[in-house]
Design a protein around this motif. Structure first.
Motif, PDB file in Angstrom:
ATOM      1  N   SER A   8      80.882 -20.196 -78.008  1.00 32.49           N
ATOM      2  CA  SER A   8      80.954 -18.739 -77.834  1.00 32.49           C
ATOM      3  C   SER A   8      81.013 -17.992 -79.161  1.00 32.49           C
ATOM      4  O   SER A   8      80.708 -16.793 -79.219  1.00 32.49           O
ATOM      5  N   GLU A   9      81.414 -18.675 -80.229  1.00 33.23           N
ATOM      6  CA  GLU A   9      81.508 -18.028 -81.533  1.00 33.23           C
ATOM      7  C   GLU A   9      80.249 -18.204 -82.378  1.00 33.23           C
ATOM      8  O   GLU A   9      80.177 -17.679 -83.493  1.00 33.23           O
ATOM      9  N   LEU A  10      79.268 -18.916 -81.858  1.00 37.27           N
ATOM     10  CA  LEU A  10      78.036 -19.135 -82.616  1.00 37.27           C
ATOM     11  C   LEU A  10      77.073 -17.979 -82.370  1.00 37.27           C
ATOM     12  O   LEU A  10      76.790 -17.645 -81.223  1.00 37.27           O
ATOM     13  N   PRO A  11      76.548 -17.371 -83.410  1.00 30.72           N
ATOM     14  CA  PRO A  11      75.634 -16.232 -83.231  1.00 30.72           C
ATOM     15  C   PRO A  11      74.301 -16.679 -82.629  1.00 30.72           C
ATOM     16  O   PRO A  11      73.746 -17.697 -83.029  1.00 30.72           O
ATOM     17  N   THR A  12      73.808 -15.928 -81.675  1.00 30.51           N
ATOM     18  CA  THR A  12      72.494 -16.220 -81.108  1.00 30.51           C
ATOM     19  C   THR A  12      71.413 -15.688 -82.040  1.00 30.51           C
ATOM     20  O   THR A  12      71.667 -14.853 -82.917  1.00 30.51           O
ATOM     21  N   LEU A  13      70.204 -16.145 -81.823  1.00 30.91           N
ATOM     22  CA  LEU A  13      69.082 -15.648 -82.608  1.00 30.91           C
ATOM     23  C   LEU A  13      68.891 -14.152 -82.382  1.00 30.91           C
ATOM     24  O   LEU A  13      68.572 -13.399 -83.315  1.00 30.91           O
ATOM     25  N   SER A  14      69.096 -13.703 -81.164  1.00 29.89           N
ATOM     26  CA  SER A  14      68.990 -12.272 -80.867  1.00 29.89           C
ATOM     27  C   SER A  14      69.937 -11.464 -81.744  1.00 29.89           C
ATOM     28  O   SER A  14      69.567 -10.411 -82.285  1.00 29.89           O
ATOM     29  N   LEU A  15      71.170 -11.945 -81.905  1.00 26.19           N
ATOM     30  CA  LEU A  15      72.141 -11.249 -82.735  1.00 26.19           C
ATOM     31  C   LEU A  15      71.743 -11.297 -84.206  1.00 26.19           C
ATOM     32  O   LEU A  15      71.869 -10.302 -84.930  1.00 26.19           O
ATOM     33  N   LEU A  16      71.257 -12.442 -84.660  1.00 22.83           N
ATOM     34  CA  LEU A  16      70.852 -12.566 -86.065  1.00 22.83           C
ATOM     35  C   LEU A  16      69.726 -11.593 -86.405  1.00 22.83           C
ATOM     36  O   LEU A  16      69.693 -11.035 -87.505  1.00 22.83           O
ATOM     37  N   TYR A  17      68.819 -11.389 -85.446  1.00 24.34           N
ATOM     38  CA  TYR A  17      67.765 -10.390 -85.666  1.00 24.34           C
ATOM     39  C   TYR A  17      68.367  -8.977 -85.739  1.00 24.34           C
ATOM     40  O   TYR A  17      67.994  -8.173 -86.596  1.00 24.34           O
ATOM     41  N   LYS A  18      69.311  -8.678 -84.851  1.00 25.79           N
ATOM     42  CA  LYS A  18      69.924  -7.349 -84.843  1.00 25.79           C
ATOM     43  C   LYS A  18      70.690  -7.066 -86.126  1.00 25.79           C
ATOM     44  O   LYS A  18      70.759  -5.924 -86.596  1.00 25.79           O
ATOM     45  N   LEU A  19      71.291  -8.112 -86.684  1.00 19.58           N
ATOM     46  CA  LEU A  19      72.058  -7.970 -87.918  1.00 19.58           C
ATOM     47  C   LEU A  19      71.178  -8.057 -89.161  1.00 19.58           C
ATOM     48  O   LEU A  19      71.683  -8.005 -90.281  1.00 19.58           O
ATOM     49  N   ASN A  20      69.867  -8.230 -88.943  1.00 20.58           N
ATOM     50  CA  ASN A  20      68.915  -8.383 -90.050  1.00 20.58           C
ATOM     51  C   ASN A  20      69.222  -9.591 -90.932  1.00 20.58           C
ATOM     52  O   ASN A  20      68.922  -9.582 -92.132  1.00 20.58           O
ATOM     53  N   ARG A  21      69.840 -10.616 -90.319  1.00 20.95           N
ATOM     54  CA  ARG A  21      70.062 -11.866 -91.046  1.00 20.95           C
ATOM     55  C   ARG A  21      68.767 -12.665 -91.151  1.00 20.95           C
ATOM     56  O   ARG A  21      68.629 -13.509 -92.029  1.00 20.95           O
ATOM     57  N   ILE A  22      67.868 -12.433 -90.221  1.00 21.61           N
ATOM     58  CA  ILE A  22      66.553 -13.075 -90.237  1.00 21.61           C
ATOM     59  C   ILE A  22      65.509 -11.973 -90.159  1.00 21.61           C
ATOM     60  O   ILE A  22      65.558 -11.128 -89.270  1.00 21.61           O
ATOM     61  N   ASN A  23      64.567 -12.002 -91.087  1.00 21.18           N
ATOM     62  CA  ASN A  23      63.521 -10.984 -91.115  1.00 21.18           C
ATOM     63  C   ASN A  23      62.283 -11.474 -90.385  1.00 21.18           C
ATOM     64  O   ASN A  23      61.923 -12.650 -90.485  1.00 21.18           O
ATOM     65  N   PRO A  24      61.612 -10.607 -89.643  1.00 18.64           N
ATOM     66  CA  PRO A  24      60.377 -10.992 -88.955  1.00 18.64           C
ATOM     67  C   PRO A  24      59.340 -11.518 -89.944  1.00 18.64           C
ATOM     68  O   PRO A  24      59.390 -11.216 -91.140  1.00 18.64           O
ATOM     69  N   ALA A  25      58.411 -12.322 -89.433  1.00 24.39           N
ATOM     70  CA  ALA A  25      57.375 -12.911 -90.285  1.00 24.39           C
ATOM     71  C   ALA A  25      56.580 -11.819 -90.997  1.00 24.39           C
ATOM     72  O   ALA A  25      56.264 -10.780 -90.412  1.00 24.39           O
ATOM     73  N   ASP A  26      56.270 -12.046 -92.264  1.00 23.40           N
ATOM     74  CA  ASP A  26      55.542 -11.067 -93.073  1.00 23.40           C
ATOM     75  C   ASP A  26      54.063 -11.035 -92.705  1.00 23.40           C
ATOM     76  O   ASP A  26      53.257 -11.778 -93.262  1.00 23.40           O
TER      77      ASP A  26
END
Length: 284
Positions: A8-26
């Protein structure tokens, strides 16, 4: 031993995108269409895998299944000698496949032992990709067959076996996405890519948008919308990355645990260990 980290404490990919921890492909075209449900099932973390309180973790094992260096040794030490005893009954495992055991003293319920390929030798034969993919697929199949809801993968074959992190992450992501597309992962609630080294996390962050692209804000999602406060609260729960090679305070007897706990196992190719691995592979 560090406190267990619940799913429950592990961030989902959806959250990582919202937090801008992962940037969309260039500017590159994703290999698959966006899927909010899939993105809510994926996590990518930099964490000691032995601390995860999860249904199953995937060990980067060798053909003997009796322990080794790096993540393999850390998992055996944390699980205790009973894991070694059960592994002795499994008669090893072929490269590109996996076998399942109990987790014993680990917070994880089960350990899936996947034997990845040695990169330079299997690449000469053109088998490196199919063998690594086989590890991920077989592990997923074992999780589903055993009614497990969550699974965390270590970065298979990227240590002493020499598989480049970028190539390995693409094989892992493509295999998992294909498994999802086939409808075989409906019972899985979380698939975690758990990295110990920065190079492996960086590879996943770079390649995730190709296989699990972000969902447009305009696209409807079956998940409830999170407020900015929700996102900030969740961001504070992101687990801290490991600072050192995972250790266990109560290491089992050496006759029960044949591991090498060198600090260099994750980053330097140990020639003797590779020779042992190749010999074990040929005899399996």
């Amino acid at each position: 031993m560090a406190d267990p980290v619940p799913v429950s404490e592990l961030p989902t990919l959806s959250l990582l995108y919202k937090l801008n921890r992962i940037n969309p492909a260039d500017g590159s075209e994703p290999a698959y269409t966006p899927n909010a449900i899939f993105n809510d099932k994926i996590s990518v973390i930099k964490q000691d895998i032995t601390t995860l309180s999860i249904d199953s973790i995937v060990n980067a094992a060798n053909n003997t299944l009796l322990g080794g260096g790096g993540v393999d040794g850390a998992i055996h030490r944390a699980a205790g000698p009973d894991l070694y005893d059960e592994c002795e009954t499994l008669n090893g495992c072929e490269t590109g496949s996996a076998k399942i055991t109990d987790g014993y003293e680990l917070p994880a319920k089960k350990v899936i032992h996947a034997v990845g390929p040695i990169y330079w030798s299997t690449k000469r034969e053109g088998k490196h990709t199919s063998l690594l993919s086989g590890c991920y697929r077989k592990s997923l199949e074992l999780a589903v067959e055993n009614g497990l809801k969550s699974i965390a993968f270590s970065a298979l074959s990227t240590g002493v076996y020499g598989y480049p992190s970028g190539e390995a992450s693409e094989v892992a992501l493509n295999t998992v996405r294909t498994f999802f597309e086939e409808g075989k992962a409906d019972g899985l609630e979380r698939v975690v890519f758990c990295n110990f080294l920065q190079k492996d996390e960086d590879a996943y962050f770079k390649n995730l948008p190709k296989y699990f692209p972000p969902v447009s804000n305009a696209e409807p999602s079956e998940q409830p919308t999170e407020t900015s406060t929700d996102v900030k609260d969740l961001a504070t729960k992101l687990p801290d990355p490991p600072a050192a090679d995972p250790k266990h305070p109560d290491e089992p007897d050496t006759k029960k645990q044949k591991t090498d706990s060198s600090d260099d196992d994750f980053v330097v190719v140990d020639k003797e260990e590779v020779k042992e691995a190749e010999a074990a592979s040929k005899s399996a």
